[in-house]
Each structure stands twice: as C-alpha cells, then as structure tokens.
Write a protein that holds these residues in place. Structure first.
Motif, short mmCIF file in Angstrom:
data_model
loop_
_atom_site.label_atom_id
_atom_site.label_comp_id
_atom_site.label_asym_id
_atom_site.label_seq_id
_atom_site.Cartn_x
_atom_site.Cartn_y
_atom_site.Cartn_z
N ALA A 1 0.95 13.15 15.81
CA ALA A 1 0.03 13.59 15.10
C ALA A 1 -0.70 13.41 14.00
O ALA A 1 -1.58 13.71 13.64
CB ALA A 1 0.88 14.73 14.10
N ALA A 2 -0.71 11.59 13.45
CA ALA A 2 -1.24 11.21 12.14
C ALA A 2 -2.33 10.65 12.76
O ALA A 2 -3.63 10.29 12.19
CB ALA A 2 -0.99 10.39 11.60
N GLY A 3 -2.67 10.39 14.29
CA GLY A 3 -4.01 9.96 14.65
C GLY A 3 -3.77 8.30 14.75
O GLY A 3 -4.97 8.12 14.81
N PRO A 4 -2.67 7.72 15.07
CA PRO A 4 -2.71 6.07 15.20
C PRO A 4 -3.49 5.42 16.17
O PRO A 4 -3.54 5.79 17.14
CB PRO A 4 -1.19 5.62 15.20
N ASP B 1 6.75 22.42 11.70
CA ASP B 1 6.06 22.41 10.47
C ASP B 1 6.30 20.68 10.27
O ASP B 1 5.62 19.90 9.38
CB ASP B 1 7.12 23.21 8.69
N ASN B 2 7.43 19.97 10.52
CA ASN B 2 7.54 18.55 10.81
C ASN B 2 6.04 17.39 11.72
O ASN B 2 6.23 16.74 11.07
CB ASN B 2 9.06 18.06 11.63
N VAL B 3 5.30 18.27 12.94
CA VAL B 3 4.56 17.64 13.03
C VAL B 3 3.28 17.77 12.45
O VAL B 3 1.96 17.24 11.83
CB VAL B 3 4.24 18.42 14.53
N LYS B 4 3.51 19.17 11.92
CA LYS B 4 1.82 20.10 11.08
C LYS B 4 1.77 18.93 9.74
O LYS B 4 0.38 19.11 9.46
CB LYS B 4 1.66 21.04 10.96
N ILE B 5 3.12 18.87 9.08
CA ILE B 5 2.77 18.25 7.94
C ILE B 5 2.27 16.52 7.97
O ILE B 5 1.20 16.25 7.46
CB ILE B 5 3.98 17.70 7.90
N PHE C 1 -0.73 15.83 9.72
CA PHE C 1 -2.05 16.07 10.02
C PHE C 1 -3.10 16.12 8.62
O PHE C 1 -3.94 16.21 8.44
CB PHE C 1 -2.41 18.15 11.09
N HIS C 2 -2.41 16.25 7.45
CA HIS C 2 -2.71 16.26 6.24
C HIS C 2 -3.64 15.28 5.76
O HIS C 2 -4.59 15.48 4.60
CB HIS C 2 -1.68 16.16 4.55
N ASP C 3 -4.26 13.98 6.20
CA ASP C 3 -5.12 13.33 6.39
C ASP C 3 -6.13 14.19 7.48
O ASP C 3 -7.55 13.59 6.86
CB ASP C 3 -4.84 12.00 6.75
N HIS C 4 -6.06 14.70 8.12
CA HIS C 4 -7.33 15.31 8.86
C HIS C 4 -7.52 16.37 8.36
O HIS C 4 -8.59 17.56 9.69
CB HIS C 4 -6.52 15.26 10.31
N MET D 1 0.93 -0.72 -0.06
CA MET D 1 -0.48 -0.19 -0.28
C MET D 1 0.63 1.24 0.03
O MET D 1 1.78 1.29 0.43
CB MET D 1 -0.90 0.14 1.62
N LYS D 2 0.08 2.24 -0.67
CA LYS D 2 1.17 3.63 0.00
C LYS D 2 1.28 4.02 0.99
O LYS D 2 0.12 3.98 2.25
CB LYS D 2 0.65 4.77 -1.41
N PRO D 3 1.71 5.17 1.55
CA PRO D 3 1.90 5.17 3.01
C PRO D 3 0.76 6.54 3.68
O PRO D 3 0.25 6.73 4.46
CB PRO D 3 2.93 6.53 2.40
N TYR D 4 0.24 7.24 2.80
CA TYR D 4 -1.14 8.03 2.17
C TYR D 4 -1.98 6.51 2.68
O TYR D 4 -3.12 6.15 3.73
CB TYR D 4 -1.33 8.40 1.84
N GLN D 5 -2.58 5.45 1.83
CA GLN D 5 -3.42 4.41 2.60
C GLN D 5 -2.74 3.59 3.44
O GLN D 5 -4.31 3.47 4.83
CB GLN D 5 -3.56 3.26 1.47
N ILE D 6 -2.13 3.57 4.25
CA ILE D 6 -1.57 2.69 5.04
C ILE D 6 -1.93 3.59 6.58
O ILE D 6 -3.01 3.41 7.62
CB ILE D 6 -0.02 2.62 5.67
N THR D 7 -1.58 5.14 6.52
CA THR D 7 -1.53 6.64 7.64
C THR D 7 -3.42 6.51 7.45
O THR D 7 -3.49 6.36 8.68
CB THR D 7 -1.42 7.40 7.23
#
Length: 185
Positions: free
Chosen positions: A98-101, A28-32, A34-37, A1-7
């Motif tokens: 931050a990705a909310g896993p 910015d490393n943390v803010k990035i 949150f892109h899926d949210h 799977m692609k990284p965004y699909q895993i996330t």
C-alpha cells in the motif's frame, strides 16, 4: 533515515516478527500505509472539507482491492490480532504494498509457516513481483523458498558475503557447502 523518509524513497518492508497494529482493523492496517499518498492537507483533514472525503474514499477502495488480492477482504472489519498467523503475514505484505514501493524488503516471510503456507507464499511473491513491477529483496533461511523464487542470491556467513550468483551457482559453491552443510571446501 526516519521511516517516512525511507518510504518516500520507494522502499517498504516487512519484519521477521510480524509488526501489525494489532488493535486496529485489518482494513485500517492497510489504509494507514497510504499516509504518504493523500492529496489533502492537515486543515482539510481537521475540518473535513475539500478533497478529504474523496481521498478517503479512494484510499478505502485501494485498501479493499489489496485485501481482496491477499484473500483478506472478508476480514476487513476484524482486529488484526485475531487473524491466524499466515493471514497476518499476508496482511503485513499488503500493508507494505500500500505504500507503493519500488523495492520491497521481506525479512524472513516464511518464518513460522508450514510447508503449504510457504508454497503459497512463494507463488504470492512471484505474483507480486510481476503484478506490481517491483524488486523484492528477500532475507530467508528456507532454502526451498529461496531457490524457488530468487534470480540472484548472496550468501552471508557472520555478516560477510561468501558467495553470490544464480541459485544453481550458489548450490554448487564450495564455501556455501562448507559453511551451511558442513562439507569440505
């Protein structure tokens, strides 16, 4: 799977070799992550209308909250590459959170750490598990860390599981003793 699909499936990870955006700030490393949210669309982002500003403000507040938890808030404006090693490890974990896993994979998080940093890491992982209510899958060679925080352990030798169980069970397992301590099985 692609990284965004895993996330999107609720899985985040850190790497054995730290993989930060070294030329971006700590914030910015943390803010990035949150892109899926985000709750605005591409057009709102390009035109900077609608929900764009309120969402960006929310993301920055959340990112700063995570940085505060990991004792990095005062470094928010610094480039990630300028952080000491232990702080880079903490930043990588903050970004993963931050990705909310629901599942956090930590690949040798104690690699390169001194005993004090490893002890702090052990306490941090315990706290993360409790605070964020998630499952942590740890790949680690530091047995003090493994035995100190794991509820269940799987021991691999050349990619094959040779033992599994509680820390106490694994420590007494003859196959583990043979494979890793050179004893008789």
């Amino acid at each position: 799977m692609k990284p965004y699909q895993i996330t999107q499936r609720g899985i985040a990870r850190t790497f054995q070799n730290i993989r930060l955006f070294s030329e971006l700030t700590v914030l910015d490393n943390v803010k990035i992550a949150f892109h899926d949210h985000v709750k605005y669309g591409v057009l709102e982002a390009v035109l900077r209308v609608g929900r764009y500003y309120s969402e960006e403000e929310r993301i920055e507040e959340e990112a700063l909250r995570l940085l505060d938890i990991f004792h990095l808030k005062d470094k928010a404006g610094e480039l990630a590459k300028n952080l000491p090693y232990g702080a880079q490890r903490r930043l990588e974990i903050a970004r993963a959170l931050a990705a909310g896993p629901k599942l956090l994979l930590l690949d040798e998080p104690a690699a390169g750490m001194n005993p004090q940093e490893t002890q702090e890491l052990m306490e941090m992982i315990r706290w993360i598990r409790k605070k964020f209510g998630l499952t942590v899958l740890l790949i680690e060679h530091d047995m003090n860390l493994v035995m100190g925080i794991c509820e269940r352990i799987y021991v691999l030798e050349y990619g094959m599981v040779i033992a599994s169980g509680t820390p106490e069970e694994v420590q007494k397992n003859p196959e583990v003793i043979r494979a890793y301590l050179g004893g008789e099985s």
